[in-house]
Design an enzyme around this catalytic site. Structure first.
Site: not given
Length: 620
Positions: A11, A89-90, A114, A193, A241
């Site tokens: 993102q 991440s994503l 998500r 996170h 994560q």
């Protein structure tokens, strides 16, 4: 050795117009995405008529679709498959899709949920601290007194992203700029996170359980561990994560440590390409970079257990009859007495307490550390030294001593202070062992709703943590299902959110302790891999995160030339191996709660000697 990797951005990389060359090329996948999402993904990415592309609930599926279609296009164009995949991440979802974890429609459904879940969290903020190392960022945060901020991304040696409540992030800006860093607030409205996403991670895990996750067909590097995903049973890594730091710097540094790396970024923008250039110029210094998860040079591996295995009188016979064990225990006693003003050996070897549970957390922590290092010293006096060590929960602190990372004095300070913090902060609760497959925990969400998964020991045994009243109620319900469970002699909910009150003070303490490079490989049952970073993040995760002993030993299972020595006081870890790995017959225990320790140690020494002699002759 050179390698190649395809990486996928997360993102922040979204931009209007992304995927323009892909939508017409893959109409069937676009149709699937539209059906799952309930709107036109092409219109969102190319036109964004309502200005929603920057909203988390829309950003995440849009980025996944563009990245996944990018994979299909690259393959259709004849690109050679890389050695591994990774996503920031994503982007990790796109990496898993590329490795065959799930089909396209499933991936869209997963990231849709998500994004929806993460968009429900407000009052959060994130900022990039540029021009400052992770250790220095941690120091500034510790000095600020702002205990609600977490390190969210470690992108390069000099780019660290922090995450927390909006007011806290705003309040720390002046401190970082005064310390010489550049402070860049990110355009997000939630603390990704970080601890504030733990509930979201749990909700996502429940949602994801309805889908099928295939065995991986290629390597994928995990944000959570910075090493490869296991081929199967990896959903927990994908959910963890969400609330844990993205260890991008370490992930790419590990690849670079093995040779030249050819990176290809698939998805919008060049964020990861720019990060890679910085990592190449200044890679992380790794204290240990194993050639594989199972070190082929390891011959004798010592294993150390944690809370739940303690009892009054552990090692008493050896203390009376073995001089090396006694000398080391006396040294531990002196250190404990300096720190607490109390005796370690008096209550530990008090015959009147022989059949009482050893639940005093300060005493039991110190006693477990003391017995572990004393057994190691005793075997060392006989010429038996480990080639590698495995730590389970508190046992990871013992491995740090055995591997030379911490001095015994500092380790004693760490475990004693940890115990005091838990007592003072009233992190009350407990732990319970359940004799059932971990799938039972995941399937019976209502039954386990007031507990958290604390450890997986072997296929038919896991441990949960929670408040005592909830554990008692759970035990009754399990009994009705004829499932055996046992409350452990532990008065704190380790490996769960229940110990969160001590996090700031514990991390601050770890930062004060000098650490040295490990002299032998150290394997963590928490991360399922070799330990490379001995910072406060590692030590806190050892205390807070789930233990997956079974997962770690799956990676070490093929070491046919290795003898595993269980130095926990009850031989519990050896029992886990017997039930979980029928082929791992080369193992032994030093002591147990039933006595005759001198005899059991002598038997262990004979087994190790025969094993070493045999393997040397076989390899001659």
């Amino acid at each position: 050795m050179s390698s190649s990797i395809w990486v996928f951005p997360g993102q922040g990389s979204q931009q209007k117009g992304m995927g323009a060359a892909l939508f017409a090329r893959f109409p069937e996948q676009v149709k699937q995405a539209d059906a799952v999402l309930g709107y036109s993904i092409r219109e969102l990415c190319l036109e964004d008529p309502q200005g929603m592309l920057g909203e988390t609930a829309f950003t995440q599926p849009a980025l996944f679709v563009v990245s996944a279609l990018g994979v299909l296009a690259a393959r259709e164009d004849g690109a050679a498959a890389p050695d591994c995949y990774a996503g920031h991440s994503l982007g990790e979802f796109a990496a898993l899709f590329a490795a065959g974890a799930f089909d396209f429609a499933t991936g869209v459904a997963l990231v849709k949920e998500r994004g929806r879940l993460m968009s429900t969290v407000s009052r959060g903020a994130m900022a990039a601290v540029v021009g400052m190392s992770q250790a220095r960022v941690a120091e500034v945060l510790a000095a600020s007194g702002l205990t609600g901020i977490d390190i969210a991304n470690i992108n390069t040696a000099q780019q660290i992203v922090i995450s927390g409540l909006s007011d806290d992030i705003a309040a720390c800006e002046a401190r970082f700029t005064a310390a010489g860093a550049r402070f860049v607030k990110l355009n997000v409205s939630a603390a990704f996170h970080s601890r504030y996403m733990r509930d979201i991670g749990q909700q996502f895990a429940r949602f994801a359980q309805q889908f099928t996750f295939n065995p991986l067909q290629a390597r994928v590097i995990s944000n959570y561990t910075a090493v490869d995903y296991p081929p199967t049973d990896y959903l927990d890594l994908l959910t963890q994560q969400i609330s844990q730091p993205v260890r991008w710097f370490e992930s790419l540094s590990r690849l670079l440590a093995q040779g030249d790396v050819a990176q290809r970024e698939i998805g919008p923008g060049q964020v990861l390409t720019n990060l890679f250039s910085k990592i190449q110029a200044q890679p992380m210094t790794l204290s240990a970079t194993p050639q594989s998860e199972a070190d082929p040079q390891a011959r004798v591996v010592f294993m150390y257990g944690g809370q739940g295995s303690q009892y009054h009188g552990m090692g008493a016979e050896l203390y009376q009859r073995n001089s090396a064990f006694r000398k080391q225990m006396d040294q531990c006693h002196a250190l404990y007495q300096q720190l607490t003003g109390n005796s370690l050996l008096g209550p530990l070897y008090d015959e009147t307490r022989r059949h009482l549970p050893l639940t005093d957390i300060v005493l039991s922590n110190a006693a477990l550390l003391s017995v572990g290092v004393s057994l190691t010293q005793m075997l060392g006096a006989q010429g038996i030294v480990p080639s590698a060590v495995v730590g389970y929960s508190l046992g990871e602190c013992i491995t740090a001593v055995v591997a030379g990372v911490l001095t015994l004095e500092d380790a004693m300070k760490l475990v004693v202070t940890q115990g005091r913090l838990l007592s003072e902060k009233k992190a009350g609760g407990g732990m319970m062992s359940v004799l059932a497959p971990v799938a039972h925990f995941h399937a019976q969400t209502q039954l386990y709703q007031h507990t958290e998964l604390a450890s997986i020991n072997f296929p038919n045994n896991f441990v949960v943590s929670g408040a005592l009243e909830n554990l008692t109620a759970l035990k009754e319900q399990l009994s009705r299902q004829e499932i055996i469970s046992m409350v452990l002699p532990v008065e704190h909910p380790f490996h769960s959110s229940g110990i969160a009150p001590i996090e700031h003070d514990f991390r601050a303490l770890v930062d004060t302790l000098p650490k040295r490079p490990a002299t032998i490989p150290v394997y963590s049952a928490m991360s399922g891999s070799a330990v490379t970073q001995w910072d406060n993040e590692y030590f806190w995760r050892v205390l807070r995160e789930k233990v997956d002993f079974y997962g770690l030993m799956q990676k070490l299972e093929d070491n046919n030339d290795t003898f595993f020595v269980d130095l926990s006081p009850t031989g519990t870890l050896s029992t886990f191996l017997k039930y979980g790995f029928s082929t791992m017959t080369q193992q032994g225990t030093a002591i147990n709660q039933f006595g005759r320790n001198v005899e059991s140690v002598s038997h262990l020494q004979e087994k190790i000697k025969k094993f070493v002699d045999y393997t040397v002759m076989e390899g001659a």
